[in-house]
Design an enzyme around this catalytic site. Structure first.
Site, short mmCIF file in Angstrom:
data_model
loop_
_atom_site.label_atom_id
_atom_site.label_comp_id
_atom_site.label_asym_id
_atom_site.label_seq_id
_atom_site.Cartn_x
_atom_site.Cartn_y
_atom_site.Cartn_z
N GLU A 281 49.53 30.21 54.94
CA GLU A 281 50.14 31.11 53.96
C GLU A 281 50.75 30.32 52.80
O GLU A 281 50.70 30.76 51.64
CB GLU A 281 51.22 31.96 54.63
CG GLU A 281 50.66 32.97 55.63
CD GLU A 281 49.70 33.95 54.99
OE1 GLU A 281 50.08 34.60 54.00
OE2 GLU A 281 48.54 34.05 55.45
N TRP A 284 47.85 29.49 50.63
CA TRP A 284 47.47 30.66 49.82
C TRP A 284 48.30 30.71 48.54
O TRP A 284 47.78 31.02 47.47
CB TRP A 284 47.68 31.94 50.63
CG TRP A 284 46.50 32.45 51.38
CD1 TRP A 284 46.32 32.45 52.72
CD2 TRP A 284 45.31 33.06 50.82
NE1 TRP A 284 45.11 33.02 53.05
CE2 TRP A 284 44.48 33.41 51.90
CE3 TRP A 284 44.89 33.36 49.53
CZ2 TRP A 284 43.23 34.03 51.72
CZ3 TRP A 284 43.67 33.97 49.34
CH2 TRP A 284 42.85 34.30 50.42
N TRP A 312 38.76 54.29 36.25
CA TRP A 312 39.85 54.73 37.11
C TRP A 312 40.29 56.14 36.75
O TRP A 312 40.03 56.62 35.64
CB TRP A 312 41.04 53.78 36.98
CG TRP A 312 40.70 52.36 37.30
CD1 TRP A 312 40.54 51.33 36.43
CD2 TRP A 312 40.45 51.81 38.61
NE1 TRP A 312 40.21 50.18 37.10
CE2 TRP A 312 40.15 50.44 38.43
CE3 TRP A 312 40.45 52.35 39.89
CZ2 TRP A 312 39.86 49.61 39.50
CZ3 TRP A 312 40.16 51.52 40.96
CH2 TRP A 312 39.89 50.16 40.76
N ASN A 350 54.23 41.99 54.28
CA ASN A 350 52.96 41.59 53.68
C ASN A 350 51.80 42.48 54.12
O ASN A 350 50.94 42.83 53.31
CB ASN A 350 52.64 40.13 54.03
CG ASN A 350 51.43 39.63 53.27
OD1 ASN A 350 51.44 39.61 52.04
ND2 ASN A 350 50.39 39.23 53.97
N TRP A 368 44.42 49.21 39.59
CA TRP A 368 45.27 48.26 40.31
C TRP A 368 46.37 47.69 39.44
O TRP A 368 47.45 47.31 39.93
CB TRP A 368 44.43 47.12 40.90
CG TRP A 368 43.67 46.30 39.88
CD1 TRP A 368 42.40 46.51 39.43
CD2 TRP A 368 44.13 45.13 39.19
NE1 TRP A 368 42.03 45.55 38.51
CE2 TRP A 368 43.08 44.69 38.35
CE3 TRP A 368 45.32 44.41 39.21
CZ2 TRP A 368 43.19 43.56 37.52
CZ3 TRP A 368 45.44 43.28 38.39
CH2 TRP A 368 44.37 42.88 37.55
N TRP A 391 46.88 41.87 44.46
CA TRP A 391 46.35 43.13 43.94
C TRP A 391 44.86 43.03 43.65
O TRP A 391 44.10 43.98 43.89
CB TRP A 391 47.14 43.57 42.71
CG TRP A 391 48.36 44.33 43.12
CD1 TRP A 391 49.62 43.84 43.32
CD2 TRP A 391 48.42 45.72 43.45
NE1 TRP A 391 50.46 44.83 43.74
CE2 TRP A 391 49.76 46.00 43.83
CE3 TRP A 391 47.49 46.75 43.46
CZ2 TRP A 391 50.16 47.28 44.21
CZ3 TRP A 391 47.89 48.03 43.84
CH2 TRP A 391 49.21 48.28 44.21
#
Length: 478
Positions: A281, A284, A312, A350, A368, A391
């Protein structure tokens, strides 16, 4: 040749230990000043009650107290750093300004502007790596390219660390603290929240630990639990995460210290699978910082430009759906409880960030970027690179993203990760009478058991079909 004096500019590094810029300034200078700027270019856009400002304010007080104990002091200013830093450097007559690097596009532009102003006045600007183990150009593919998929990046990151563990060496401050500039007499008081134009938030009520001591307390609390992290992290009703994300955001901890500690656990045969997953993590976090640095177009645009062609939902109906999502009244309990957690505390688990993001994008068909902006405003730990990366992962438009045809089912996610409904009941007490089976889809239960809850704003199966049609424009192979 030693500098006569220098100025250390604190930003996303609110601590007085293992601090690269402060260490380097103390080595290079006979006298070192420290400053923090309450940046009006950021603060002016925030609501007057903002937990992040409370967190910074408390953390700055701890930094000031620690510097005072070491014989120095913290200068605090309120304004635009582009003006304040060159002006303060001139006022103090320093030879150079030291800081730790920030990799966000606006921060890079800000620092370049400050450097030009300092250079014009005959002063130097020195910046250092501190908030990451490896900077954006340090972990590259075998042919020197930039990674766009996490797993190869992670493998290269770990290989580079194994080859050069010296990157984890601490930068000690205490042996050189005598070079800190002593405080003036009388020393000015730190500005209050009111003087900064803010009111207290509910940060203290939430008992969120602040500052260097808060980060240390949370990490010490997490270490006995780290071996279970790989499993516990997915269940929002369980104390699984480290809860250190806000401390990463504001640099009240040293990432080098954290990685050293985890590696030491692994070398001693402790930490289990959880330690390895938690280290992933952290990697990341650096991966997303690297992606943002090399691809600044992701601020406002898709990492994969083809996804910008998606149409959208817009108009009043979409606005109402978006408001329902923001306010936690979609009719899907796990989604609503997660959004209420965010609104009330500034934190979201998370797993729930993925669930709520996927619901907004693929159940409601809403851009988004609207969700990203909402999270940016409300998350205590908001970090541009990680928020954008998350996102875009959910929207399938980012690097190493979830394939667009894999769409989270909010009911099965609820059943799997909050099976007993403990998390849901915490934020939706009106569902308390529902059984563990009924609570995940209350519209299927007798209405008298949940009279104050909303019907679902969309039906997932129908929304899923619309999403698959919507994403046809990208012609992504299955």
């Amino acid at each position: 040749m030693k500098l006569t004096s220098s100025l250390v500019w604190l930003r996303r590094d609110l601590r007085v230990f293992d601090h690269v810029a402060l260490h380097q300034a103390l080595l290079a200078s006979e006298r070192v000043y420290c400053v923090f700027i309450y940046d009006t270019t950021i603060l002016d856009a925030l609501p007057r009650r903002d937990r992040r400002v409370d967190f910074i304010h408390a953390s700055i007080a701890e930094v000031a107290a620690e510097l005072k104990q070491l014989g120095g002091h913290l200068i605090v200013r309120h304004g635009d750093p582009v003006r304040e830093i060159p002006a303060l450097a001139a006022e103090l007559g320093v030879d150079a300004v030291f800081c730790n690097r920030d990799y966000e596009p606006q921060a890079i532009e800000r620092d370049a502007t400050v450097e030009r102003a300092l250079d014009a006045a005959g002063r130097k600007f020195h910046s250092y790596k501190d908030q990451v183990i490896f900077e954006c150009g340090e972990v590259l593919s075998q042919n020197g390219g930039v990674f766009s998929v996490f797993t190869p990046y992670k493998n290269a990151w770990l290989k580079k660390l194994a080859a050069d563990p010296s990157v984890l060496a601490p930068y000690n401050i205490e042996p050189h603290a005598a070079r800190l500039a002593p405080p003036p007499s009388p020393a000015p008081a730190l500005p209050t929240l009111a003087e900064l134009g803010f009111e207290p938030s509910n940060l203290a009520e939430l008992k969120i630990p602040t500052g260097m001591s808060g980060a240390e307390k949370l990490f010490e609390d997490f270490l006995p639990r780290i071996a279970d992290y790989n499993v516990a992290r997915d269940f929002p009703a369980v104390k699984g995460p480290s809860y250190l994300s806000i401390h990463f955001r504001f640099g009240t901890l040293s990432v080098r210290h954290l990685v050293r500690t985890v590696l030491d656990l692994q070398e001693r045969g402790a930490g289990g699978e959880g330690a390895a997953v938690w280290l992933s993590e952290l990697i990341w976090r650096e991966f997303y910082a690297m992606i943002l640095y090399h691809n600044p177009h992701v601020v406002g645009g898709s990492f994969k430009p083809a996804y910008d062609a998606i149409q959208w939902e817009t108009g009043p109906e979409a606005d109402e759906l978006f408001a329902a999502w923001c306010e936690g009244r979609t009719g899907y309990p796990l989604v609503d409880a997660a959004m209420l957690q965010l609104n009330q505390t500034g934190y979201m688990h998370n797993r729930l960030r993925m669930v709520t993001a996927c619901f907004l994008i693929k159940d409601l068909g809403i851009d988004w970027r609207r969700g990203e902006a909402y999270f940016a405003l409300h998350l205590n730990d908001f970090d541009l690179a990680s928020n954008n990366g998350g996102w875009q992962w959910a929207s399938s438009s980012g690097c190493d993203a979830q394939p667009y045809f894999r769409i989270f089912n909010p009911i099965t996610q609820s059943e799997k990760f909050d099976g007993e409904g403990k998390f849901i009941r915490r934020y939706l007490p009106q569902l308390a009478q529902l059984s563990a089976k009924e609570i995940h889809a209350p519209w299927l239960a007798p209405r008298m058991l949940a009279p104050d809850y909303w019907p679902p704003v969309v039906m997932h199966d129908e929304a899923r079909k619309r999403t698959l049609e919507r994403y046809e424009v990208v012609k992504k192979p299955a």
